[in-house]
Design an enzyme around this catalytic site. Structure first.
Site, PDB file in Angstrom:
ATOM      1  N   CYS A  45      -0.078 -10.144   1.149  1.00  0.00           N
ATOM      2  CA  CYS A  45       1.167 -10.104   1.927  1.00  0.00           C
ATOM      3  C   CYS A  45       1.720 -11.489   2.266  1.00  0.00           C
ATOM      4  O   CYS A  45       2.933 -11.711   2.166  1.00  0.00           O
ATOM      5  CB  CYS A  45       0.974  -9.274   3.187  1.00  0.00           C
ATOM      6  SG  CYS A  45      -0.611  -9.514   3.994  1.00  0.00           S
TER       7      CYS A  45
ATOM      8  N   HIS B 242       4.801 -11.407   9.045  1.00  0.00           N
ATOM      9  CA  HIS B 242       4.061 -12.664   8.882  1.00  0.00           C
ATOM     10  C   HIS B 242       5.054 -13.825   8.883  1.00  0.00           C
ATOM     11  O   HIS B 242       6.028 -13.829   8.112  1.00  0.00           O
ATOM     12  CB  HIS B 242       3.295 -12.666   7.552  1.00  0.00           C
ATOM     13  CG  HIS B 242       2.143 -11.705   7.509  1.00  0.00           C
ATOM     14  ND1 HIS B 242       1.690 -10.982   8.600  1.00  0.00           N
ATOM     15  CD2 HIS B 242       1.309 -11.372   6.484  1.00  0.00           C
ATOM     16  CE1 HIS B 242       0.656 -10.243   8.244  1.00  0.00           C
ATOM     17  NE2 HIS B 242       0.403 -10.454   6.964  1.00  0.00           N
TER      18      HIS B 242
HETATM   19  N1  LIG Z   1      -1.999  -4.065   5.841  1.00  0.00           N
HETATM   20  C1  LIG Z   1      -1.308  -4.959   5.126  1.00  0.00           C
HETATM   21  O1  LIG Z   1      -0.344  -5.581   5.602  1.00  0.00           O
HETATM   22  C2  LIG Z   1      -1.680  -5.219   3.684  1.00  0.00           C
HETATM   23  C3  LIG Z   1      -0.804  -5.994   2.934  1.00  0.00           C
HETATM   24  C4  LIG Z   1      -1.088  -6.237   1.581  1.00  0.00           C
HETATM   25  C5  LIG Z   1      -2.213  -5.713   1.019  1.00  0.00           C
HETATM   26  N2  LIG Z   1      -3.064  -4.964   1.768  1.00  0.00           N
HETATM   27  C6  LIG Z   1      -4.233  -4.413   1.083  1.00  0.00           C
HETATM   28  O2  LIG Z   1      -4.045  -3.002   0.910  1.00  0.00           O
HETATM   29  C7  LIG Z   1      -5.293  -2.315   0.992  1.00  0.00           C
HETATM   30  C8  LIG Z   1      -5.243  -1.295   2.110  1.00  0.00           C
HETATM   31  O3  LIG Z   1      -5.057  -1.955   3.346  1.00  0.00           O
HETATM   32  P1  LIG Z   1      -4.792  -1.162   4.712  1.00  0.00           P
HETATM   33  O4  LIG Z   1      -4.383  -2.200   5.668  1.00  0.00           O
HETATM   34  O5  LIG Z   1      -3.884   0.009   4.457  1.00  0.00           O
HETATM   35  O6  LIG Z   1      -6.277  -0.593   5.024  1.00  0.00           O
HETATM   36  P2  LIG Z   1      -6.725   0.677   5.893  1.00  0.00           P
HETATM   37  O7  LIG Z   1      -5.685   1.011   6.924  1.00  0.00           O
HETATM   38  O8  LIG Z   1      -8.085   0.376   6.369  1.00  0.00           O
HETATM   39  O9  LIG Z   1      -6.788   1.891   4.815  1.00  0.00           O
HETATM   40  C9  LIG Z   1      -7.767   1.971   3.824  1.00  0.00           C
HETATM   41  C10 LIG Z   1      -7.613   3.238   2.983  1.00  0.00           C
HETATM   42  O10 LIG Z   1      -8.679   3.249   2.028  1.00  0.00           O
HETATM   43  C11 LIG Z   1      -9.349   4.535   2.087  1.00  0.00           C
HETATM   44  N3  LIG Z   1     -10.782   4.403   1.777  1.00  0.00           N
HETATM   45  C12 LIG Z   1     -11.728   3.724   2.467  1.00  0.00           C
HETATM   46  N4  LIG Z   1     -12.954   3.887   1.884  1.00  0.00           N
HETATM   47  C13 LIG Z   1     -12.760   4.696   0.804  1.00  0.00           C
HETATM   48  C14 LIG Z   1     -13.614   5.233  -0.190  1.00  0.00           C
HETATM   49  N5  LIG Z   1     -14.935   5.000  -0.207  1.00  0.00           N
HETATM   50  N6  LIG Z   1     -13.067   6.020  -1.170  1.00  0.00           N
HETATM   51  C15 LIG Z   1     -11.733   6.282  -1.166  1.00  0.00           C
HETATM   52  N7  LIG Z   1     -10.873   5.815  -0.220  1.00  0.00           N
HETATM   53  C16 LIG Z   1     -11.371   5.021   0.736  1.00  0.00           C
HETATM   54  C17 LIG Z   1      -9.163   4.991   3.515  1.00  0.00           C
HETATM   55  O11 LIG Z   1      -9.352   6.415   3.575  1.00  0.00           O
HETATM   56  P3  LIG Z   1     -10.006   7.152   4.869  1.00  0.00           P
HETATM   57  O12 LIG Z   1      -8.923   7.235   5.917  1.00  0.00           O
HETATM   58  O13 LIG Z   1     -10.382   8.479   4.344  1.00  0.00           O
HETATM   59  O14 LIG Z   1     -11.166   6.326   5.320  1.00  0.00           O
HETATM   60  C18 LIG Z   1      -7.728   4.548   3.784  1.00  0.00           C
HETATM   61  O15 LIG Z   1      -6.833   5.503   3.253  1.00  0.00           O
HETATM   62  C19 LIG Z   1      -6.364  -3.399   1.202  1.00  0.00           C
HETATM   63  O16 LIG Z   1      -6.922  -3.728  -0.025  1.00  0.00           O
HETATM   64  C20 LIG Z   1      -5.562  -4.542   1.811  1.00  0.00           C
HETATM   65  O17 LIG Z   1      -6.164  -5.790   1.580  1.00  0.00           O
HETATM   66  C21 LIG Z   1      -2.820  -4.689   3.065  1.00  0.00           C
END
Ligand SMILES: NC(=O)c1ccc[n+]([C@@H]2O[C@H](COP(=O)([O-])OP(=O)(O)OC[C@H]3O[C@@H](n4cnc5c(N)ncnc54)[C@H](OP(=O)(O)O)[C@@H]3O)[C@@H](O)[C@H]2O)c1
Length: 350
Positions: A149, A242
Site C-alpha cells: 500500500c 497513508h
Molecule cells: N490492509 C491493508 O491496507 C493492505 C494493503 C495492501 C496489502 N495488504 C495485504 O493484503 C492481505 C490481507 O490483508 P488484510 O489487512 O485484509 O488482513 P486480515 O484482515 O487479517 O485478513 C486476512 C484474510 O485471510 C484469511 N485467512 C487467514 N488464514 C487463512 C488460511 N489458513 N486459509 C485461508 N484463508 C486464511 C482470513 O480468513 P478468516 O477470517 O477465516 O481467518 C481473512 O479473510 C495481506 O497479505 C496484506 O499484507 C493489506
C-alpha cells in the site's frame, strides 16, 4: 446469459477482502459469485462469519453466499486475493495452476521474476510477463500482483517524474494508518496517542517494489529502476490513509512549476480507456499549504487518486513533497480491481 464476469474473493472476511466485496457491488463488468476464507469461517454464510467494518451494509448478493475454503473449485474464472501473507503463496499458485486468473494483494509473489507487479497508469507493459509465467509454470491461469500500500503512492508520484527528469535517489518517511494492519490489527492500547516506528518488512518492500514497478521490461524480464530508495515507516493513529514525506534527486534540472505540471497533467491507460474504477486524475496536486490530510482528503476520487502537496525545494536533494493515498482502496482492493479491468480491456480475461 449473465454479461458480467464471475469473480471470487479469497480472504473475503479480512480488511482487504471486505473492501473487495464493497467495491465490487454493482461493478459493471464483475460479479462476486464466490467468497472464501480460512477453515474457521468455511461452511457458514458470509454475513454470519464476517466482522463487517464497512460504512455501507453487506451487499445483498454476497450476504448469503456460503464461505468456501480456499481450494481451486470455486464457481468463477477470476479471483481477487486478500489472503493473509502466511498462507497466500501456495494458495494463489494452486488457483493459477488450475486455470484461474489471480489478482493478488499479498507480498508473496510480487518479486517473482515472471509475475507482473502492476500499476496500470505506470507499467501496463509488464503484463507481457503473463505468457512467460504461464510457460515457466506450465499453468493455464496466472498471477498478477499489485504493490504494497505505501509503495503504491510513492511509485505513482515518482513514475511521471522519473519518465521526465530521471530519478536518481529517494528518501521517504511514512505515517501509515491502522487499517493497513488488517482487522483487528494493532491493539488500541499500543496505538492510541502513540507512534510506532516499526512496521515489519515494510521498508524493504517500499525500497524494492518501487524499483520493480518503475523498472524496464526487456522482452524477457524486468530490469529494476537504477535509483536507490531509502524508506522509514511509522504506524500512526489514523484510521485510513497513508501519508508519506518524500525527497527526490533528479538527473535533469527541474523547476517546481515544471514538476507540478508533470504531476498534474499525468494520465495513463486507465484514463484513456475510461476503465470503470479509474480516477479521472490519477494524481491530484493540492495547493493548500497544509494539505493533503487523511481526515479531509483520503476519499478524494473515491479513494482512487494519489494526492500530492507541499511541493518545495529540498536543501539536500532537489525537491520534496507530501503524498497521501487510501491504503485499503487504491493501496489494496481498488488497485487489484483496476488491474483486472485493464486485463479485461487488453483481452487477457478471454
Ligand atoms: N490492509 C491493508 O491496507 C493492505 C494493503 C495492501 C496489502 N495488504 C495485504 O493484503 C492481505 C490481507 O490483508 P488484510 O489487512 O485484509 O488482513 P486480515 O484482515 O487479517 O485478513 C486476512 C484474510 O485471510 C484469511 N485467512 C487467514 N488464514 C487463512 C488460511 N489458513 N486459509 C485461508 N484463508 C486464511 C482470513 O480468513 P478468516 O477470517 O477465516 O481467518 C481473512 O479473510 C495481506 O497479505 C496484506 O499484507 C493489506
Amino acid at each position: 446469459m449473465n454479461p458480467r464476469i464471475s469473480v471470487g474473493v479469497l480472504g473475503a472476511t479480512g480488511a482487504v477482502g471486505q473492501k473487495f466485496v464493497k467495491l465490487l457491488e454493482n461493478h459493471p463488468w464483475f460479479e462476486v459469485t464466490a467468497v472464501a476464507a480460512s477453515e474457521r469461517s468455511a461452511g457458514r454464510s458470509y454475513e454470519e462469519v464476517v466482522a463487517w467494518k464497512q460504512t455501507s451494509p453487506i451487499p445483498p448478493g454476497t450476504r448469503k453466499l456460503e464461505v468456501r475454503p480456499c481450494t481451486p473449485d470455486l464457481d468463477c474464472h477470476v479471483v481477487f486475493s486478500g489472503l493473509d501473507a502466511s498462507v497466500a503463496g501456495p494458495i494463489e499458485e494452486d488457483f493459477a495452476r488450475a486455470g484461474y486468473v489471480v489478482l493478488s494483494n499479498s507480498k508473496n509473489h510480487r518479486l517473482d521474476p515472471d509475475v507482473p507487479l502492476v500499476i496500470p497508469e505506470l507499467n501496463h507493459d509488464h503484463l507481457a510477463l503473463i505468457p512467460i509465467q504461464r510457460k515457466n509454470r506450465n499453468a493455464k491461469g496466472y498471477i498478477v500482483t499489485n504493490s504494497n500500500c505505501s509503495t503504491m503512492f510513492l511509485a505513482m508520484a515518482l513514475g511521471p517524474l522519473h519518465r521526465e527528469f530521471g530519478v536518481e535517489m529517494v528518501f521517504v518517511t511514512t505515517m501509515q494508518a491502522i487499517s493497513g494492519a488488517g482487522y483487528p490489527g494493532v491493539p488500541s492500547l499500543d496505538i492510541l496517542g502513540n507512534v510506532i516506528p516499526y512496521i515489519g518488512g515494510e521498508e524493504e518492500k517500499m525500497e524494492i517494489e518501487t524499483r520493480k514497478i518503475l523498472g524496464r521490461f526487456t522482452g524477457t524480464q524486468i530490469d529494476l529502476a537504477p535509483f536507490p530508495v531509502s524508506a522509514q515507516c511509522n504506524r500512526v493513529p489514523v484510521e485510513d490513509g497513508h501519508t508519506e514525506s518524500v525527497s527526490v534527486k533528479f538527473a535533469k534540472k527541474a523547476g517546481l512549476q515544471e514538476i507540478a505540471e508533470v504531476l498534474r497533467t499525468f494520465a495513463g491507460p486507465p484514463q484513456e480507456l475510461r476503465l470503470p474504477s479509474a480516477p479521472e486524475k490519477p494524481i491530484v496536486v493540492m495547493d493548500g499549504q497544509d494539505r493533503p490530510q487523511p481526515r479531509f482528503d483520503v476519499n478524494h476520487s473515491g479513494g482512487m487518486a494519489t494526492l500530492v502537496g507541499r511541493l518545495r525545494r529540498c536543501s539536500i536533494l532537489d525537491c520534496k513533497f507530501t503524498v497521501l493515498g487510501h491504503n485499503t482502496v487504491r493501496g489494496a482492493a481498488g488497485a487489484s480491481i483496476l488491474n483486472a479491468e485493464l486485463l479485461k480491456a487488453q483481452g487477457y480475461l478471454e
